[in-house]
Design an enzyme around this catalytic site. Structure first.
Site, short mmCIF file in Angstrom:
data_model
loop_
_atom_site.label_atom_id
_atom_site.label_comp_id
_atom_site.label_asym_id
_atom_site.label_seq_id
_atom_site.Cartn_x
_atom_site.Cartn_y
_atom_site.Cartn_z
CG ASP A 11 -0.20 -0.06 2.53
OD1 ASP A 11 1.01 0.17 2.54
OD2 ASP A 11 -0.85 -0.33 3.56
CB SER A 12 0.24 4.72 -0.80
OG SER A 12 -0.81 5.10 0.09
N GLY A 13 1.02 3.62 2.26
CA GLY A 13 1.33 4.15 3.58
C GLY A 13 0.30 5.16 4.05
N GLY A 14 -0.50 5.66 3.12
CA GLY A 14 -1.46 6.71 3.48
C GLY A 14 -2.47 6.27 4.52
CG ASP A 33 -5.62 6.79 -1.25
OD1 ASP A 33 -4.66 6.49 -0.50
OD2 ASP A 33 -6.66 6.13 -1.27
CG ASP A 40 -6.10 -5.23 1.47
OD1 ASP A 40 -5.82 -4.94 2.66
OD2 ASP A 40 -6.62 -4.41 0.70
CB CYS A 77 -12.20 -26.57 6.36
SG CYS A 77 -10.62 -25.73 6.11
CB CYS A 112 -6.97 -25.75 6.51
SG CYS A 112 -7.61 -25.58 8.18
CB CYS A 147 -10.17 -28.36 9.38
SG CYS A 147 -10.96 -26.76 9.74
CG HIS A 178 -10.01 -22.54 9.76
ND1 HIS A 178 -10.45 -23.54 8.92
CD2 HIS A 178 -11.06 -21.70 9.93
CE1 HIS A 178 -11.73 -23.33 8.62
NE2 HIS A 178 -12.12 -22.23 9.23
#
Lengths: 370, 370
Positions: free
Chosen positions: A73-76, A127, A262, A300, A302, A305, A331
């Site tokens: 990300d930009s850090g903003g 931004d 994300d 699931c 994973c 699980c 999980h």
């Protein structure tokens, strides 16, 4: 989506590795749940250990030992949410580090430079992030902020192209194939979103994101804003909805044209003992799980699980064992990434609408404890 | 060493999984470093989630999903170090839980019952744990305590045999093949150690441990006490030195006849950023590692050393990332287990003495930072 560090099947969810690691997981854990791309936070890495240090290590991929794609990300967003004594003007955002109080100025150029030194595969423009506007004079505020974001985007793009052209010698480029995404703002005003999107696309970024949503507005309002924005973004480039969201949000946003997500929800909630399952959420610390020998999600596959009962996970969570964070995070991320796999399968089979209905019906079978 | 859940190559080091998990690791992490046996703590599991609950789950192996051997301590050591308002008399130890202040009585019989319900492969008798005796009247105190430990051992063995004979219906036996080890006490008095060992062996336990060492005495004193005790313990049974120790301690104790070890040092120190390596200890938080691209231990083949630089591990530790605990613990345990593998190889090749000298020379090359 193709990057210098390999391909990413879309729509995709990006686990959040704020400081260069997903909290509680090793990279091999992350690969075991099928993560293809990692998000990392410019604000945190800039403050500690510093982008100069990471550039001297050969860039973020080599520093953290993750050789698949990374988006920064930009850090903003962190400046607007974490930093102290923050002031914003046309030049950029002045703030004090939440770590040591040191003073910093994050400009569109600086955010671009930092990310060039980190060498992520995808860099984001800086931004201005507004909170959900509740006030009557919201529209004027949003327009002014959206227009500033456009001016910042122009500056960020110019800097990015100058770095790419090799005329910014003070910046160490650790990933020459880096892409830069623009960000659409405009809060909850469809016409401002349209204007922001048209102007941003005009600048010619490699792809585009939608920012300023998932900040407290009701889900249906967010979906409506996504639906009113994606038509203005090129269909042949990934569209990234930043910071979203719940499993429901993922499916509904894909339905409206989103390709990238994300969110800290699966990882942060895992550390608090909340597990996402195909039948809704489980708060694994609840007493009702103390003697429950079933896996967290019987559907699931994973590691968690396959090998842990709810009773064991409840014990570890109540005992505040670090391993609880690892197992729960594994999980939840698997659930999110599996949801994306199921979405991709449904799309490729031409059955997305049927999947969408069935998915929401399944999730609405909330177990009694949640 | 053969147990109901498989064989253990000796000499062996047992990682400590206090509450049913090694802090920061999953069981597959533990298997990846070659752990063959896990130690778990009776005191903690008795208080939370409770041995009754674990017995209803089918025992500790099934509850935590670790199907290899498990040794449980008796709970005594934690009662003496963690519990509040503790009083000891001939019957046992009365204490208040460190969790909720509830009152409990741990007797030799109760410690045996709890471990039968946990179903560990190896149960330990309850012994009285003295601190390193500094006072002039130390010897009388030690003799009285050692004699009490013998009487407790007799009671624990009788209870164990009664449970094995099926005449204690209130105890749910979850591992019929459980073994019980006696514990030699006697502090730093060789003649009391000898007396304790002879009397304990007389009772006919499956094997024997040395307790009450590694409590603050100098290493050479501990080695001397080990050397004066092991001759009285059967050579055809594992000899277990409880709560020890440093890498140096492991090698020197094997030289004196020890086959089994457990210690929190590799796991606890990992969480504080201290890494054991073939060239000594690294305090990974030190500034000198900020730009060190080498693996923690260039001679190590563990996941951490294969994939992480000192610079990255330093960053994660300084940033207090949970993943730092995982990566550091993985390495330290691999170092300990690898040390035991090298010891076994050296023994089987008839070259233990040469290994011992080379090992200490290597460890004494302390890097400048430590």
């Amino acid at each position: 989506m193709t990057t210098p560090h390999g391909q990413v099947e879309t729509p995709a969810f990006m686990p959040v590795g704020t400081q260069g690691a997903v909290k509680g997981l090793t990279h091999r854990d992350l690969e075991s749940v099928g993560a293809e791309i990692l998000l990392s936070n410019t604000y945190h890495l800039y403050l500690r250990p510093g982008d100069d240090l990471i550039a001297r290590r050969g860039g973020l991929h080599r520093f953290i030992g993750w050789m698949k794609p990374i988006l920064t990300d930009s850090g903003g967003y962190q400046v607007f949410s974490l930093a102290a004594r923050r002031t914003v003007d046309e030049q950029g955002a002045r703030f004090r580090s939440h770590l040591d109080g040191s003073a910093h100025l994050l400009t569109p150029e600086k955010a671009t430079d930092i990310q060039a030194q980190l060498g992520s595969d995808i860099a984001m423009v800086l931004d201005e992030c507004l909170a959900h506007p509740e006030t009557a004079d919201g529209r004027a505020l949003v327009r002014a902020s959206m227009e500033r974001t456009l001016r910042w985007a122009r500056r960020a793009r110019d800097r990015f192209l100058a770095i790419r052209d090799g005329v910014v010698p003070e910046v160490v480029v650790t990933n020459p194939g880096q892409a830069q995404f623009g960000i659409v703002q405009g809060s909850l005003y469809p016409d401002l979103r349209e204007e922001s999107a048209r102007e941003t696309v005009q600048m010619g970024f490699e792809a585009y994101a939608i920012g300023g949503l998932s900040v407290g507005e009701p889900p249906d309002v967010m979906y409506e804003m996504v639906a009113r924005t994606t038509p203005w973004l090129p269909a042949d480039r990934p569209r990234y909805l930043m910071g979203t969201g719940t499993p429901h949000d993922l499916v509904e946003s894909v339905a409206r044209g989103i390709d990238l997500f994300d969110c800290v929800l699966p990882t942060r909630n895992a550390r608090n003992g909340q597990l996402f399952t195909t039948e809704g959420k489980l708060n694994i610390r609840n007493a009702c799980f103390a003697e429950d020998d079933r896996p967290p999600d019987p559907a699931c596959g994973c590691y968690t699980c396959r090998t842990c009962s709810r009773a064991y996970l409840r014990h570890l969570a109540v005992a505040n064992e670090i391993t609880a964070a690892t197992l729960n995070t594994l999980h939840n991320l698997n659930f999110y990434l599996d949801t994306m796999r199921r979405i991709r399968d449904a799309i490729s089979l031409g059955r997305f609408e049927g999947f969408r209905v069935a998915f929401h019906q399944s999730l609405s079978r909330q177990p009694p404890d949640s």
